[in-house]
Design an enzyme around this catalytic site. Sequence first.
Site, mmCIF file in Angstrom:
data_model
loop_
_atom_site.group_PDB
_atom_site.id
_atom_site.type_symbol
_atom_site.label_atom_id
_atom_site.label_comp_id
_atom_site.label_asym_id
_atom_site.label_seq_id
_atom_site.Cartn_x
_atom_site.Cartn_y
_atom_site.Cartn_z
ATOM 1 C CB CYS A 101 -0.856 0.202 1.259
ATOM 2 S SG CYS A 101 -0.066 -0.105 2.772
ATOM 3 C CD GLN A 102 4.119 -0.172 2.218
ATOM 4 O OE1 GLN A 102 4.111 -0.910 0.872
ATOM 5 N NE2 GLN A 102 5.406 -0.923 2.939
#
Length: 376
Positions: A86-87
Amino acid sequence: MKYKVCEFYSGIGGYHLALSSLLPSHSFEVIAAFEISGNANTAYAHNFPKTPVFETNLCGLTATKLGKIMKSDNDAETVFVMSPPCQPFTRQGARKDDQDARSDSVLHLFSIFPELPNLPDYIVIENVQGFENSNTRGKILEFFKEHGYKVEEFLLNSNQFGIPNSRLRYYLMARRLESGSPSEVSGEILRSLPGYITPSPTPPPLSEFLDPTTTQEECELGEKFLTKWGKLLDIVTPSDNGSCCFTKGYTVKAEGSGSVIQQNPSTNLSRPCFVQTRGAGREGRTNLSRPRPMADNCNSLATCELSGSEFEDHMRSLNLRFFSPSEIARLHGYPASFSFPESLTLKQRYKLLGNGLNVAVVKRVLEYLLSGESEP
């Protein structure tokens, strides 16, 4: 119907747990789990010792290898589930999207899927809010448009499902249509699951999710943590019916990482010490009857009019503690049968839970998809 499931970015087994709570054991098989984190794989193997776990960078996975793992089975439908890194999309990150190397693996997967002997019947993707506006999503949608899928996309919060915790996430559900049928990819992002009725407008109190034997010493906020982060804490009590999203940074930092528990009920948080300075509300919080001292990842900040030793004394009087890993797991819908191996440290457990799924929500997502509710 029987399902063969391939779990990409398997983490500690959130999808596997959701399937186990939804379907009889004889009706599905997770035939492979792919995850690059050794700690996550240790926890996964501890809970699912019969499932093959591949500790690998998915950029190196080929269609040939995946095809051999999947094998052909005319009596089973195939399900691919995934929660990519998700970064590249999180609000607290640089938001480099498809220019972030951590997006390479999911784009690689969708580049090799067309080379498989048979395309998967179902695909589920979970990610953070923000993914719905990404170039990465746009590229993935092209795959579905080209290969005859019906796609539905959602932004769903765990508190919509009777859970006193805010965890807003993006979900994509795709079902392969009959050969020759045109793809159905509207691009619309829905905010509720069709046909699902919320158990109650107000989630139950946090006390129902807390460990009866957890003491303040076991999950203590150290003096250094309190001094550094005291003015950014989100504080809840056992009687509250809401809490902030727990992330992998929980216990390491306060801002945007999750709530802490006030154990001293005699201290009133509504005293003038705390003044709201930005943000009208707190997304996902249903109990806003009293001012909150601090912020979460819902864009709300507060400042304290006290300073120095007076502030520190007041914070100590609240008798604050962190949520324990088992309490967070409960709020994330993990069953009592789930456990961590003793080899994993407390910090590692918090990080794995922060990176994980809400099993209760994923169960409803899978139920909606596999039951045929998403069919026209």
